[in-house]
Design an enzyme around this catalytic site. Structure first.
Site, PDB file in Angstrom:
ATOM      1  N   CYS A 188      45.031  -8.811   3.077  1.00 26.89           N
ATOM      2  CA  CYS A 188      44.769  -8.310   4.429  1.00 26.89           C
ATOM      3  C   CYS A 188      43.886  -7.072   4.386  1.00 26.89           C
ATOM      4  O   CYS A 188      44.156  -6.159   3.635  1.00 26.89           O
ATOM      5  CB  CYS A 188      46.071  -7.958   5.129  1.00 26.89           C
ATOM      6  SG  CYS A 188      47.067  -9.379   5.482  1.00 26.89           S
TER       7      CYS A 188
ATOM      8  N   GLY B 271      47.452 -22.838  59.367  1.00 30.66           N
ATOM      9  CA  GLY B 271      46.290 -22.748  60.258  1.00 30.66           C
ATOM     10  C   GLY B 271      45.967 -21.291  60.530  1.00 30.66           C
ATOM     11  O   GLY B 271      46.737 -20.385  60.163  1.00 30.66           O
TER      12      GLY B 271
ATOM     13  N   SER C  76      45.242 -17.640  62.302  1.00 31.59           N
ATOM     14  CA  SER C  76      45.991 -16.827  63.264  1.00 31.59           C
ATOM     15  C   SER C  76      45.552 -17.216  64.675  1.00 31.59           C
ATOM     16  O   SER C  76      44.358 -17.326  64.942  1.00 31.59           O
ATOM     17  CB  SER C  76      45.687 -15.347  62.999  1.00 31.59           C
ATOM     18  OG  SER C  76      46.331 -14.555  63.974  1.00 31.59           O
ATOM     19  N   GLY C  77      46.517 -17.478  65.537  1.00 30.80           N
ATOM     20  CA  GLY C  77      46.172 -17.851  66.910  1.00 30.80           C
ATOM     21  C   GLY C  77      45.885 -19.327  67.090  1.00 30.80           C
ATOM     22  O   GLY C  77      45.513 -19.777  68.173  1.00 30.80           O
TER      23      GLY C  77
ATOM     24  N   SER D 119      49.121 -19.183  55.461  1.00 33.26           N
ATOM     25  CA  SER D 119      48.994 -19.745  54.109  1.00 33.26           C
ATOM     26  C   SER D 119      47.566 -20.234  53.834  1.00 33.26           C
ATOM     27  O   SER D 119      47.314 -21.427  53.745  1.00 33.26           O
ATOM     28  CB  SER D 119      50.016 -20.857  53.846  1.00 33.26           C
ATOM     29  OG  SER D 119      50.115 -21.761  54.911  1.00 33.26           O
TER      30      SER D 119
END
Lengths: 605, 300
Positions: free
Chosen positions: A86, A441, A443-444, A515
């Site tokens: 090593c 979907g 908002s609104g 979502s």
């Protein structure tokens, strides 16, 4: 066979010791010895310069850039050896880790004049982290400190304490003068105060090695199915033993079967033990594939999808929590992400340090999350089922190695608590089929209005329902979350989990959350059984939502007073294959609710 | 209870490596050079897939300058019928009349071995090629991984190798890329012979000492295997009791004077041997970093 590594800083005489060891073991060929004599003379000495043996074997041209372990092979009449040479430099931690993962034992070199250096601590720490439990401490250059027993003792004693504090179980120490061969191949007569064996003898006789795990485990590597007459599960036993006729468990699924036949390399076997590459045939047809683990029925492996673990970072790019990597554990390959870096470790002092990322060669303690549960063991108990690598998905580079410690979320995953009253019973008591109806979907768009009508009608017909509204949840469960992409991911995750519990309680759950990301909706769907999740896309054009603006949010977003607003400065990914697609522009909420009820009628029966 | 021996451990590790190839690659192949390492590898391949026949073909890159005994041995292996044997010759090299006698070792090896191998791998679109190389053979081999990544141009980059921990091998590749796999990485020359003896594996007769027609050339004993051999001035063919420690193209492979005509005698001779295995390989002697360079260009 003994696999060991040598470590220690370059100046501690590692190359010389290894060269001398090969010489004393009689492993240097005549042509190599001739070359060594020539090269030694060129350096101006008559004595052989054993450092040149390994330097000569090393690709000299790569020096300075080499960060690799070179493996060398030698044997004596008593034992075969593989030694990993090593590199000593501090920046090569990843090679220490790679070498140590293959080794049963480490030879740590210390220069008698310098005593314990930060590098000694560092190498010992990495060895211990990778599970090496036995170390040979070679105190070199004893001739330069007058072959003094007190100097030797002043190094060995604190080293033993250091190694023990890191979990190393045994330290064999010896004083050496590597160029002269004192206590290398032969015992030295110059240091009569040392009564023990020389290095070669020690390596020949030490009972080293990682104790074989006792519980039977066989990670399925390859399904051997040449025709319909034969179906065998090939793999290497990584713990315990199994016999023909014994009952075994297939994890993570948990199916049981009996071992009908064990196909060995040459003949059929009555039993298979740790280290053997075999093929098991079972007495019944099960759906078993690569990555599954066949285990002892009485001692199954734990199964989990979240762990605490140590990580050694190899990547040129830093580790960022949240980013996805491939994780390979045993024969299984899954998607994984580091959810939190608890701390990184100062390898010289072992002190924990706060960290937001891990850079090349950093060692950190992290929480890691998989996309599906895997059978596993603590690394300390089983290297194969506890050691993993992370692979970058873009470059395919191996960017980290990890050692599993324990599972997080143990209650949920290791032993799922069995309850006598189950979902079916609870649903039956309510006389209904539980269901999750997920409205997504902008908002609104009208999600809550429609869902509210649907719930009213269902309740009127005697169904047991609940409506989870994203806005309402943000007053309580999700009060700590904002609207960044990360926060939205977490918001949807929590809502999905709550909905999942309510469905388990036998309810018809209506969920109203924007979502916006397809990935999270897919996650939510994945929490439910087939047919239990109904996605309803409430499709209203952005302009229409903005015109309605029932909460005045679009106006605020347009005015720049809200950021990360879906549809304005944050994207909405419309569903490609929702169970129901409602076009709100053409119909009133009443009609849309009827459409949903029509669809649900069959599902609820 | 039976305690697994050193050879059992090596065998189990090699089988595990071979099965990883079966499981993780779509079009694997095993390079078959007819020598002792290839022969051991084929034996292990059959064990790894037992009781089924090996699920991949063999590929022999024929330089047209192999010993006649080797070709006869290859054809016998192919006739056993449990495995497909592909043979590839660089026809362009044949048309150009490339020969180790007139073009020298470097040109012959590049065109008839390296280029030929690349042609064959490309033609069949193999994504994994298993070879019998061992780390104890040569210093650039000592640094090579067991699963050694190659770019779509077959290049090996010694500085960009994937760390290999435990027995967890990263086999992820993209379209066009490939991996060279070395299941005998951890074997030594002596291990190979002891395994051949234990398993009673048949190898090419050239490994056993016999009277053979040889010419002394540049300090090596070169066997005259067919009429294509051209004597240089002052050279004469003599009958000597010799054997081969390694096999390649006959004009490029030196024999050693030896009395070892059985496996026991070979192992005895090896244990007492004071020289390294590849000293008879002329292609290894053209410059310190030649193997590494050749490997970077796609040589095995």
């Amino acid at each position: 066979m003994l696999r060991f590594i040598t470590c220690g800083s370059v100046d501690d005489g590692k190359s010389t010791l290894l060269g001398r060891l090969l010489y004393d073991a009689g492993m240097l060929a005549d042509d190599q010895l001739d070359a060594l004599r020539r090269d030694s003379r060129k350096r101006g000495g008559e004595a052989l310069d054993f450092a040149l043996v390994t330097d000569g074997l090393d690709a000299e041209r790569e020096q300075g850039i080499t960060i690799d372990v070179a493996w060398r092979y030698f044997h004596t009449a008593r034992r075969s050896f593989i030694v990993g040479d090593c590199p000593g430099h501090e920046q090569y931690t990843r090679n220490m880790a790679t070498g140590a993962s293959q080794a049963d034992l480490a030879v740590v070199l210390v220069d008698a004049r310098k005593g314990l250096l930060p590098q000694t601590r560092r190498h010992t720490y990495i060895c211990a982290l990778l599970g090496i439990r036995r170390i040979v401490l070679a105190v070199n250059k004893m001739d330069l400190v007058g072959l003094d027993a007190d100097v030797y003792a002043s190094i060995v004693e604190p080293y033993r304490a250091l190694a023990a504090s890191m979990g190393v179980e045994a330290v064999d120490a010896l004083p050496v003068v590597a160029p002269d061969g004192d206590n290398v191949g032969l015992r030295s007569t110059r240091m009569p105060w040392y009564q023990g064996p020389g290095l070669l003898e020690l390596l020949e006789t030490l009972e080293a090695g990682v104790a074989s795990p006792e519980r039977f485990r066989l990670p399925v590597q390859w399904v051997n199915r040449p025709d319909q007459h034969f179906r065998g599960y090939a793999g290497t036993v990584c713990g315990g033993r199994v016999e023909v006729g014994e009952e075994v468990l297939v994890q993570p699924g948990g199916q049981r079967a009996r071992v009908e036949r064990i196909v060995g390399p040459s003949t059929d076997l009555a039993q298979a033990v740790t280290g053997q590459a075999v093929t098991l045939c079972l007495d019944r047809e099960l759906d078993i594939s690569r990555g599954d683990v066949i285990a002892a029925v009485a001692q199954p492996a734990a199964v989990a999808d979240q762990f605490g673990c140590h990580l050694v970072w190899f990547g040129d790019q830093p580790l960022l929590p949240g980013r996805g990597y491939l994780l390979q554990l045993g024969t299984a390959t899954v998607n994984a992400r580091v959810t939190a870096i608890k701390h990184k470790i100062d390898v010289n002092t072992q002190a924990p340090l706060a960290a937001r990322r891990l850079e090349l060669n950093d060692v950190g303690y992290c929480n890691i999350d998989l996309d599906r549960p895997l059978p596993f063991e603590r690394y300390a108990d089983n290297r194969t089922l506890g050691g993993f690598v992370l692979i970058d998905r873009q470059s395919n580079a191996t960017v980290a190695c990890g050692m599993l410690d324990f599972a997080l979320r143990r209650a949920a995953n290791i032993h799922w608590q069995h309850t006598d009253v189950d979902k079916a019973t609870r649903a039956q008591a309510k006389g209904q089929q539980p269901l999750c109806v997920w409205f997504t979907g902008l908002s609104g768009a009208g999600k809550s209005t429609i869902a509210n009508l649907v719930e009213r009608k269902l309740a009127a017909q005697g169904f047991h329902t609940y409506l989870l509204d994203g806005d309402n949840l943000r007053h309580g469960l999700n009060v700590d979350l904002g609207f960044t992409a990360e926060a939205r991911v977490e918001n949807v995750r929590r809502v999905a989990e709550v909905a999942h519990l309510m469905v388990d309680a036998g309810l018809v759950v209506l969920v109203c959350v924007i979502s916006p990301f397809a990935g999270e909706r897919a996650f939510a769907r994945g929490r439910f059984a087939e047919g239990e999740f109904v996605e309803v896309f409430v499709d209203t054009p952005l302009a229409e939502c903005e015109r309605r603006d029932p909460k005045g949010l679009y106006a605020k977003a347009r005015a720049g007073r809200i950021s990360n607003f879906t549809g304005i400065d944050s994207p909405y990914e419309p569903p490609a294959s929702a169970e129901l697609h409602l076009h709100t522009g053409e119909q009133r909420a009443e009609q849309l609710a009827e459409q949903v009820l029509d669809y649900l009628r069959d599902r609820l029966a | 209870m039976h305690r697994p021996s050193h050879l059992d451990d090596l065998e189990a590790e090699s089988i595990q490596i071979l099965r990883e190839v079966f499981a993780c690659f779509r079009r694997p192949v095993m390079l078959y050079s007819i020598g002792k390492d290839s022969t051991v590898l084929l034996h292990l391949l059959r064990k790894a897939s037992r009781p089924a026949p090996p699920p991949l073909p063999l590929l022999h890159v024929d330089t047209t300058w192999k010993f006649r005994d080797m070709i006869a041995f290859r054809d016998r292996v192919a006739a056993q019928g449990d495995i497909e044997m592909l043979v590839h010759v660089n026809q362009e090299g044949v048309r150009q009349g490339i020969s180790p006698l007139t073009h020298g070792a470097a040109v012959h090896t590049d065109i008839m071995k390296t280029q030929a191998l690349r042609q064959a791998l490309d033609r069949h679109r193999f994504d994994a090629a298993i070879g019998g190389a061992r780390r104890d053979e040569e210093k650039s081999r000592a640094k090579e991984r067991i699963f050694s990544f190659r770019t779509a141009q077959h290049r090996w980059d010694p500085k960009q190798q994937r760390p290999e921990l435990w027995h967890t091998w990263n086999t992820q590749i993209r379209q066009g890329e490939s991996v060279r796999v070395f299941p005998l990485s951890n074997w030594t020359e002596l291990d190979v012979w002891e395994y051949i003896r234990r398993e009673r594996i048949e190898v090419v007769p050239l490994y056993f000492a016999r009277e053979r027609p040889v010419v002394e050339r540049d300090g090596a004993l070169i066997m005259v295997d067919d009429e294509r051999f051209v004597l240089r001035e002052g050279e004469r063919i003599q009958q000597r009791r010799v054997r081969f420690r390694t096999l390649g193209c006959y004009p490029l492979t030196g024999a050693i004077a030896s009395q070892a005509d059985s496996l026991d005698a070979i192992i005895e001779e090896m244990r007492a041997s004071r020289s390294s295995e590849r000293q008879g390989r002329i292609i290894d002697h053209d410059g310190a970093s030649s193997m590494e360079k050749k490997k970077q260009e796609g040589y095995f």
